[in-house]
Write a protein that holds these residues in place. Structure first.
Motif, mmCIF file in Angstrom:
data_model
loop_
_atom_site.group_PDB
_atom_site.id
_atom_site.type_symbol
_atom_site.label_atom_id
_atom_site.label_comp_id
_atom_site.label_asym_id
_atom_site.label_seq_id
_atom_site.Cartn_x
_atom_site.Cartn_y
_atom_site.Cartn_z
ATOM 1 N N GLY A 215 47.640 53.510 19.094
ATOM 2 C CA GLY A 215 47.893 54.369 20.245
ATOM 3 C C GLY A 215 48.009 53.584 21.546
ATOM 4 N N ILE A 216 47.958 54.329 22.642
ATOM 5 C CA ILE A 216 48.229 53.768 23.972
ATOM 6 C C ILE A 216 46.947 53.631 24.785
ATOM 7 C CG2 ILE A 216 49.500 54.178 26.119
ATOM 8 C CD1 ILE A 216 51.252 53.547 23.664
ATOM 9 N N GLY A 217 46.162 54.730 24.848
ATOM 10 C CA GLY A 217 44.882 54.712 25.554
ATOM 11 C C GLY A 217 45.006 54.179 26.957
ATOM 12 N N ALA A 218 44.053 53.294 27.317
ATOM 13 C CA ALA A 218 44.107 52.628 28.615
ATOM 14 C C ALA A 218 44.824 51.289 28.488
ATOM 15 C CB ALA A 218 42.682 52.403 29.118
ATOM 16 N N LEU A 219 44.649 50.663 27.327
ATOM 17 C CA LEU A 219 45.153 49.292 27.134
ATOM 18 C C LEU A 219 46.663 49.177 27.356
ATOM 19 C CD1 LEU A 219 44.489 46.365 26.122
ATOM 20 C CD2 LEU A 219 45.048 47.180 23.827
ATOM 21 N N LYS A 220 47.430 50.119 26.802
ATOM 22 C CA LYS A 220 48.890 49.972 26.833
ATOM 23 C C LYS A 220 49.549 51.026 27.704
ATOM 24 C CE LYS A 220 48.578 48.597 22.096
ATOM 25 N NZ LYS A 220 48.920 48.957 20.734
ATOM 26 N N ARG A 221 48.787 51.667 28.562
ATOM 27 C CA ARG A 221 49.338 52.779 29.336
ATOM 28 C C ARG A 221 50.558 52.351 30.154
ATOM 29 N NH1 ARG A 221 46.025 54.634 34.374
ATOM 30 N NH2 ARG A 221 46.969 52.686 35.017
ATOM 31 N N ASP A 222 50.433 51.291 30.902
ATOM 32 C CA ASP A 222 51.540 50.895 31.766
ATOM 33 C C ASP A 222 52.675 50.273 30.957
ATOM 34 O OD1 ASP A 222 50.082 51.871 33.869
ATOM 35 O OD2 ASP A 222 49.126 49.936 34.295
ATOM 36 N N ALA A 223 52.300 49.487 29.936
ATOM 37 C CA ALA A 223 53.335 48.849 29.111
ATOM 38 C C ALA A 223 54.152 49.903 28.378
ATOM 39 C CB ALA A 223 52.696 47.885 28.119
ATOM 40 N N ALA A 224 53.477 50.925 27.853
ATOM 41 C CA ALA A 224 54.204 51.931 27.074
ATOM 42 C C ALA A 224 55.257 52.603 27.941
ATOM 43 C CB ALA A 224 53.236 52.971 26.518
ATOM 44 N N LYS B 137 52.793 67.020 29.020
ATOM 45 C CA LYS B 137 51.477 66.949 29.663
ATOM 46 C C LYS B 137 51.360 68.032 30.746
ATOM 47 C CE LYS B 137 47.558 64.975 31.186
ATOM 48 N NZ LYS B 137 46.285 65.059 30.467
ATOM 49 N N GLN B 138 52.385 68.138 31.549
ATOM 50 C CA GLN B 138 52.371 69.106 32.655
ATOM 51 C C GLN B 138 52.277 70.545 32.136
ATOM 52 O OE1 GLN B 138 52.180 68.583 35.837
ATOM 53 N NE2 GLN B 138 52.500 70.711 36.502
ATOM 54 N N ALA B 139 52.949 70.809 31.006
ATOM 55 C CA ALA B 139 52.963 72.175 30.466
ATOM 56 C C ALA B 139 51.591 72.570 29.927
ATOM 57 C CB ALA B 139 54.010 72.288 29.355
ATOM 58 N N ILE B 140 50.898 71.624 29.309
ATOM 59 C CA ILE B 140 49.638 71.982 28.637
ATOM 60 C C ILE B 140 48.425 71.705 29.518
ATOM 61 C CG2 ILE B 140 48.197 71.472 26.593
ATOM 62 C CD1 ILE B 140 50.754 71.015 25.050
ATOM 63 N N ASP B 141 48.509 70.691 30.354
ATOM 64 C CA ASP B 141 47.346 70.303 31.172
ATOM 65 C C ASP B 141 47.786 70.051 32.613
ATOM 66 O OD1 ASP B 141 44.858 69.412 31.993
ATOM 67 O OD2 ASP B 141 45.053 67.420 31.086
ATOM 68 N N PRO B 142 48.258 71.120 33.299
ATOM 69 C CA PRO B 142 48.844 70.916 34.632
ATOM 70 C C PRO B 142 47.854 70.350 35.652
ATOM 71 C CG PRO B 142 48.554 73.271 34.146
ATOM 72 C CD PRO B 142 48.277 72.530 32.876
ATOM 73 N N ASP B 143 46.537 70.592 35.441
ATOM 74 C CA ASP B 143 45.560 70.100 36.416
ATOM 75 C C ASP B 143 44.987 68.736 36.040
ATOM 76 O OD1 ASP B 143 45.898 72.415 37.896
ATOM 77 O OD2 ASP B 143 44.429 73.504 36.684
ATOM 78 N N GLY B 144 45.481 68.167 34.934
ATOM 79 C CA GLY B 144 45.041 66.815 34.563
ATOM 80 C C GLY B 144 43.569 66.716 34.213
ATOM 81 N N VAL B 145 43.067 67.715 33.482
ATOM 82 C CA VAL B 145 41.649 67.715 33.109
ATOM 83 C C VAL B 145 41.374 66.746 31.956
ATOM 84 C CG1 VAL B 145 39.785 69.168 32.126
ATOM 85 C CG2 VAL B 145 41.351 70.115 33.852
ATOM 86 N N MET B 146 42.326 66.686 30.999
ATOM 87 C CA MET B 146 42.040 65.983 29.762
ATOM 88 C C MET B 146 42.354 64.486 29.847
ATOM 89 S SD MET B 146 40.726 68.278 27.895
ATOM 90 C CE MET B 146 40.427 66.982 26.726
ATOM 91 N N ASN B 147 41.334 63.694 29.587
ATOM 92 C CA ASN B 147 41.431 62.234 29.500
ATOM 93 C C ASN B 147 42.331 61.635 30.590
ATOM 94 O OD1 ASN B 147 40.423 59.959 28.355
ATOM 95 N ND2 ASN B 147 41.487 60.145 26.405
ATOM 96 N N PRO B 148 41.938 61.845 31.852
ATOM 97 C CA PRO B 148 42.789 61.374 32.954
ATOM 98 C C PRO B 148 43.035 59.857 32.901
ATOM 99 C CG PRO B 148 41.001 62.767 33.768
ATOM 100 C CD PRO B 148 40.713 62.499 32.320
ATOM 101 N N ARG B 149 44.188 59.473 33.374
ATOM 102 C CA ARG B 149 44.573 58.064 33.511
ATOM 103 C C ARG B 149 44.690 57.344 32.159
ATOM 104 N NH1 ARG B 149 41.143 59.183 38.055
ATOM 105 N NH2 ARG B 149 39.261 58.326 37.086
ATOM 106 N N LYS B 150 44.875 58.111 31.078
ATOM 107 C CA LYS B 150 45.142 57.503 29.767
ATOM 108 C C LYS B 150 46.558 57.887 29.324
ATOM 109 C CE LYS B 150 40.833 56.215 29.467
ATOM 110 N NZ LYS B 150 39.848 57.181 29.004
ATOM 111 N N VAL B 151 47.141 57.070 28.507
ATOM 112 C CA VAL B 151 48.436 57.280 27.848
ATOM 113 C C VAL B 151 49.607 57.261 28.828
ATOM 114 C CG1 VAL B 151 49.831 58.766 26.328
ATOM 115 C CG2 VAL B 151 47.372 58.523 25.919
ATOM 116 N N LEU B 152 49.548 58.106 29.862
ATOM 117 C CA LEU B 152 50.642 58.139 30.846
ATOM 118 C C LEU B 152 50.150 57.609 32.190
ATOM 119 C CD1 LEU B 152 52.034 61.688 30.078
ATOM 120 C CD2 LEU B 152 53.382 59.580 30.029
ATOM 121 N N PRO B 153 50.949 56.760 32.863
ATOM 122 C CA PRO B 153 50.501 56.261 34.169
ATOM 123 C C PRO B 153 50.456 57.389 35.184
ATOM 124 C CG PRO B 153 52.478 55.088 33.428
ATOM 125 C CD PRO B 153 52.248 56.218 32.472
#
Ligand code: FAD
Ligand code: MLT
Ligand code: ZN
Length: 467
Positions: A426-435, A451-467
């Motif tokens: 997966g991507i997690g924190a390690l590969k977030r920017d590279a991915a 992400k925006q459709a399901i978690d518009p307020d960014g509650v779930m695992n912020p700053r992971k997977v997507l920059p």
């Protein structure tokens, strides 16, 4: 604000379900690799789906991010909070019940915090097989393997976790529960919602339970450790193994000599199965309910030797011998960690490009950091290499310093050859920017839209997977 949240969580879930003492939280804020250590407002340990929903709802209302955590064996820093200290860790560790084994539907329903090994045992006790198999299976959880879409050593035959899940129960970022816990093999009613959550690494919701597929048990196994001249011999062997083993072929793994050396150095009781050193090794396993696995393995190895693809081979003659051959493969992660600083690259390429990748990238890396050690191994039958690097002996600092350059060399080559920079971890924190950098703009837009459709307020695992 955070004091109020902790108070509300304690009132709703009970005093003992909410940890705030730094010593109690320590194991939850550092990952297995030791490379990611963060800070949390609290660690919350709910005991039911209703409690997960309450905890998430309270966090969402307080504007506090939620980091779901299972066994904390993930390898990309996705299951631990970052250093801002403004999130809670939501551990599924108390939700570890196998709810049902259904012999007619051939399914198993399980809570998300159940260790993978417990599920394998429950399937075996019912005379069936749950085939996902990882080195971390004693500690990693069903929720974690779903959230990462884990792979492992039997993907060649059974596919990744994605292919083994029939239904899911998920707590959404606003605290509502999506009950998709159905054992249906067929359900074409629009988008397949469960597949969105599988592999989402805790960024879309908290998986609380799952319905898993069971398969026929395969008590008969034939296992061999083979010595190979090159990676191209390993890839050339794949069609030959398929031809002789057919559907029995379960595992085809590769190990470079450096990987074996680390296991022999660090894991007591392991030993080199061959009298001579070789550059490359393979681990092959056939499995079946009752049939001729030994004969088929023998014929495959005979054909491979006739074609000059094998240098040597050891066939396991007993369960203990099988275990000792598997220990050489399963022990690499642990051994490399014991050796010191590690730079992991979990890459996948078209199988026919693996040999060129290894031949071209190794010299480039050694030019960038002379003395580094290439610890190459992985699921060659799936086109997935763990193209890991250990520091030059005694110089962990050099590996840390050069890591961005080395990783760029690896990822650029993977991209040119049509591969991907994450096969299974997966991507997690390690590969977030590279991915994000290695994906196309269209792909990043689509991921952001989900992400925006399901978690518009960014509650779930912020700053992971997507920059
Ligand atoms: P965690 O590490 O706790 O979490 C991983 C991610 O999933 C995080 O992003 C977290 O937020 C999220 N998450 C966890 N639980 C939930 C939940 N209930 N709901 C929503 N999100 C959740 N991986 C492979 O794919 N193949 C291998 O062969 C393999 N071998 C390994 C060998 C070793 C020795 C080790 C240490 C790890 C290995 N891994 C492998 C990586 C790891 O074990 C897997 O990624 C595993 O799936 C993680 O499960 P976990 O329960 O430990 O999850
Ligand atoms: C494995 O297959 O052993 C792990 O996924 C690899 C790793 O720890 O890098
Ligand atoms: Zn792996």
């Amino acid at each position: 604000m955070s004091a109020d949240l902790v108070h509300d969580l304690r009132t709703a879930l009970g005093e003992s379900a909410v940890l705030t003492n730094p010593a109690d939280m320590a194991a939850y804020v550092t990952d297995w690799t030791g490379s990611f250590t963060g800070a949390a407002l609290a660690v919350v340990r709910p005991a039911s789906t209703a409690e997960v929903a309450t905890a998430v709802r309270l966090c969402a209302a307080a504007g506090v991010g939620v980091v779901p955590q299972g066994g904390n064996t993930g390898l990309v820093g996705g299951g631990v909070p970052d250093s801002f200290g403004d999130q809670i860790v939501l551990s599924l560790g108390r939700m570890r019940r196998v709810r049902e084994v259904d012999p007619v539907a051939d399914t198993l329903t399980v809570e998300a915090g159940t260790p993978l090994a417990t599920v394998q045992e429950a399937a075996a006790a019912a005379g069936r097989l749950f085939p996902l198999s990882l080195g971390s299976e004693g500690s990693c959880t069903i929720g974690g393997t779903i959230a990462t879409n884990a792979g492992g050593t039997a993907v060649l035959r059974y596919g990744m976790m994605r292919e083994l899940v029939l239904g899911l129960e998920v707590v959404l970022p606003d605290g509502r529960v999506w009950d998709g816990l159905r054992p249906l093999r067929k359900d074409n009613t629009g988008y397949d919602l469960k597949q969105l959550f599988i592999g989402s690494e805790g960024t879309l919701g908290v998986v609380t339970a799952a319905v898993l597929r069971l398969l026929p048990a395969t008590p008969r196994r034939a296992t061999a450790f083979v010595a190979l001249e090159s990676v191209s011999a390993a890839t050339a062997l794949l069609p030959l193994l398929r031809e002789h083993a057919g559907g029995q072929l379960t595992t085809w793994e590769l190990l470079g000599r450096q990987a074996v050396d680390l296991v022999l150095a660090h894991l007591p009781g392991t030993r080199d199965p061959f009298p001579e050193r070789h550059e490359w090794y393979g681990l092959v396993e056939l499995a079946d309910t009752s049939a001729d696995v030994d004969e088929r393995l023998e014929s495959a190895l005979g054909a491979a030797a006739d074609q000059g693809l094998l240098l040597d081979a050891v066939v396991a003659g007993s369960p203990a011998q099988r275990e000792s051959l598997w220990a050489l493969r399963e022990g690499v992660s642990e051994a490399q960690k014991s050796e010191g600083a590690t730079l992991k690259h979990d890459v996948t390429l078209p199988i026919t490009a693996l040999s060129r990748f290894v031949a071209e990238v190794g010299p480039r890396l050694l030019t960038a950091l002379p003395g580094l050690r290439l610890v190459t191994y992985g699921h060659v039958g799936d086109g997935n290499l763990h193209y890991n690097i250990s520091a030059p002996v005694g110089d962990d600092a050099a590996l840390r310093r050069e890591a961005p350059t080395l990783t760029r060399i690896v990822y650029d080559a993977v991209t040119v050859l049509g591969g991907s920079i994450s096969a299974e971890h997966g991507i997690g924190a390690l590969k977030r920017d590279a991915a994000a950098a290695y994906k196309t703009g269209v792909e990043v837009d689509l991921l952001r839209a989900v992400k925006q459709a399901i978690d518009p307020d960014g509650v779930m695992n912020p700053r992971k997977v997507l920059p």
